[in-house]
Scaffold this active site. Structure first.
Site, PDB file in Angstrom:
ATOM      1  N   SER A   1     -15.110  22.715   1.015  1.00 23.65           N
ATOM      2  CA  SER A   1     -15.258  23.599  -0.029  1.00 23.65           C
ATOM      3  C   SER A   1     -15.783  22.800  -1.256  1.00 23.65           C
ATOM      4  O   SER A   1     -15.768  23.081  -2.443  1.00 23.65           O
ATOM      5  CB  SER A   1     -14.182  24.277  -0.315  1.00 23.65           C
ATOM      6  OG  SER A   1     -13.514  25.028   0.709  1.00 23.65           O
ATOM      7  N   GLY A   2     -15.831  21.492  -0.956  1.00 27.60           N
ATOM      8  CA  GLY A   2     -16.416  20.453  -2.054  1.00 27.60           C
ATOM      9  C   GLY A   2     -15.332  19.659  -2.921  1.00 27.60           C
ATOM     10  O   GLY A   2     -15.371  19.152  -3.818  1.00 27.60           O
TER      11      GLY A   2
ATOM     12  N   HIS B   1      -5.047  20.057   2.096  1.00 24.04           N
ATOM     13  CA  HIS B   1      -5.570  21.403   2.331  1.00 24.04           C
ATOM     14  C   HIS B   1      -4.705  22.483   2.811  1.00 24.04           C
ATOM     15  O   HIS B   1      -4.947  23.527   3.362  1.00 24.04           O
ATOM     16  CB  HIS B   1      -6.469  20.988   3.863  1.00 24.04           C
ATOM     17  CG  HIS B   1      -7.638  20.357   3.637  1.00 24.04           C
ATOM     18  ND1 HIS B   1      -8.570  20.479   2.544  1.00 24.04           N
ATOM     19  CD2 HIS B   1      -8.081  19.240   4.280  1.00 24.04           C
ATOM     20  CE1 HIS B   1      -9.738  19.796   2.695  1.00 24.04           C
ATOM     21  NE2 HIS B   1      -9.327  18.822   3.552  1.00 24.04           N
TER      22      HIS B   1
HETATM   23  P1  A3P Z   1     -22.517  21.142   2.798  1.00 31.12           P
HETATM   24  O1  A3P Z   1     -22.083  20.648   4.185  1.00 31.12           O
HETATM   25  O2  A3P Z   1     -22.930  22.353   2.714  1.00 31.12           O
HETATM   26  O3  A3P Z   1     -23.706  20.164   2.345  1.00 31.12           O
HETATM   27  P2  A3P Z   1     -15.484  18.937   1.766  1.00 31.12           P
HETATM   28  O4  A3P Z   1     -15.560  17.687   0.767  1.00 31.12           O
HETATM   29  O5  A3P Z   1     -14.499  19.958   1.111  1.00 31.12           O
HETATM   30  O6  A3P Z   1     -15.472  18.518   2.932  1.00 31.12           O
HETATM   31  O7  A3P Z   1     -16.845  19.651   1.320  1.00 31.12           O
HETATM   32  C1  A3P Z   1     -18.116  18.854   2.038  1.00 31.12           C
HETATM   33  C2  A3P Z   1     -19.258  19.744   1.369  1.00 31.12           C
HETATM   34  O8  A3P Z   1     -19.380  19.553  -0.177  1.00 31.12           O
HETATM   35  C3  A3P Z   1     -20.343  19.498   1.969  1.00 31.12           C
HETATM   36  O9  A3P Z   1     -21.319  20.640   1.924  1.00 31.12           O
HETATM   37  C4  A3P Z   1     -21.101  18.368   1.092  1.00 31.12           C
HETATM   38  O10 A3P Z   1     -22.367  17.998   1.355  1.00 31.12           O
HETATM   39  C5  A3P Z   1     -20.634  18.808  -0.092  1.00 31.12           C
HETATM   40  N1  A3P Z   1     -20.675  17.724  -1.025  1.00 31.12           N
HETATM   41  C6  A3P Z   1     -20.165  16.446  -0.928  1.00 31.12           C
HETATM   42  N2  A3P Z   1     -20.275  15.806  -2.237  1.00 31.12           N
HETATM   43  C7  A3P Z   1     -20.733  16.852  -3.014  1.00 31.12           C
HETATM   44  C8  A3P Z   1     -21.152  16.719  -4.269  1.00 31.12           C
HETATM   45  N3  A3P Z   1     -21.248  15.426  -5.311  1.00 31.12           N
HETATM   46  N4  A3P Z   1     -21.608  17.686  -5.159  1.00 31.12           N
HETATM   47  C9  A3P Z   1     -21.862  18.890  -4.260  1.00 31.12           C
HETATM   48  N5  A3P Z   1     -21.485  18.848  -3.284  1.00 31.12           N
HETATM   49  C10 A3P Z   1     -21.067  17.952  -2.452  1.00 31.12           C
END
Ligand code: A3P
Length: 323
Positions: A69-70, A132
């Protein structure tokens, strides 16, 4: 090393052996504990240990997220907000430390093979932790403390796609990963990484309505759409709003630039090396894929979209929360 009050790894294993389990997306089994699904027995044990040992402090901030979720974005954002008086943007720790080393998951602090940290001895006035764990499974000390919780969620279709690709990239070599259709079935049944998705988001959503001064509910998409506004909202909630002088000096913009997908994903510290997740080592680069809103359009059929939309709508109905 703090003793685990006599509770051995074997006794955790004994409890875990009685839990419901289902075929994992990329592991042999996933396990259900207190209503939520974990990737492995180690994942469940981590949660149990956090519940038993973590002592929340009133000053601290807990970032809570459903995986994918970012988290990788919000960890450095919150860290940079908290430490902005102490760090120079040219030599910022975010440039040389992976977000997951900067703010490790609580579940990792209390992993079976490491010495438990004595959190009481940490002198910093405010610390940032991440988890989480669902709201209903948080350690009692978090609920009882006055500490603030920032919850970040993302639309379920992007969470599904992001999870699918992430888990496939860290799949056990001896396990055949589920196809996208099979994984989607499991997601719709609620059998997903820290899922069910709807129960995870609803737990924190309800808590944010009940204790708005303690729980801030944020969406990945909102931060993408209007980053300065939501960064300021975050700082305010954390009790350290940006002054007009800081805004004039462009501090908000600097933090957003520092933590942008483009900047973070191109840093050597984030695209080389590995990170310890439970018992396994995973490449740091797999936390960065696309970082966009709506990539589900490229991966899900219309039928899948309709089905998931309907489930989520029904599960969230009456809550006031929509995606
Ligand atoms: P996607 O797989 O859709 O690209 P988490 O960190 O909770 O595991 O979430 C990972 C998701 O956040 C991935 O999404 C990743 O690419 C995205 N992500 C990682 N760093 C980010 C950033 N600085 N800004 C926006 N999205 C980011």
């Amino acid at each position: 090393q703090e003793a685990d009050e006599g509770r051995s790894s074997e006794s955790y294993t004994e409890i875990i052996s009685t839990l419901p389990r289902e075929k994992g997306w990329t592991t042999e089994y996933m396990y259900q504990y207190q209503g939520f699904w974990y990737l492995s027995t180690t994942g469940v044990e981590g949660v149990m240990r956090v519940q038993k040992h973590f002592k929340a402090r009133n000053e601290d901030i807990l970032l809570a997220t459903l995986p994918k979720s970012g988290t990788t974005w919000f960890k450095p954002l919150i860290f940079a907000i908290m430490n902005r008086g102490r760090c120079d943007f040219a030599t910022h720790p975010v440039l040389t430390t992976s977000p997951h080393d900067l703010v490790p998951p609580l579940e990792n602090y209390f992993h079976q093979n490491i010495a438990y940290p004595n959190l009481d001895s940490l002198s910093s006035p405010q610390l940032l932790f991440h988890t989480h764990i669902s709201f209903t499974s948080l350690p009692q000390s978090v609920i009882n403390s006055q500490g603030r919780i920032v919850y970040v969620c993302r639309n379920p279709k992007d969470v599904f796609v992001s999870t699918f690709y992430f888990l496939n990239r860290m799949a056990d070599k001896n396990v055949e990963p589920l196809s996208v259709e099979e994984a989607f079935e499991q997601f719709c049944k609620g059998v997903s990484f820290y899922g069910p998705f709807w129960d995870h988001v609803l737990g924190y959503w309800k808590a944010s309505l009940e204790w708005p001064e303690r729980v801030l509910f944020m969406k990945y998409e909102d931060m993408k759409k209007d980053s300065p506004f939501h960064l300021k909202r975050l700082a305010e909630f954390m009790g350290c709003p940006f002054s007009s002088e800081e805004e004039r000096q462009g501090v908000v913009h600097e933090i957003l630039k520092l933590c942008s997908f483009e900047n973070l994903s191109n840093l050597k510290v984030n695209n080389t090396g590995t990170f310890q997740l439970g018992t396994r080592k995973i490449g740091k680069h797999i936390f960065f894929r696309q970082g966009e809103v709506g990539d589900w359009r490229n991966h899900l059929t219309n039928d899948m979209v309709d089905r998931l939309n309907k489930i989520v709508e029904q599960k969230l109905s009456g809550s006031g929360l929509t995606f």
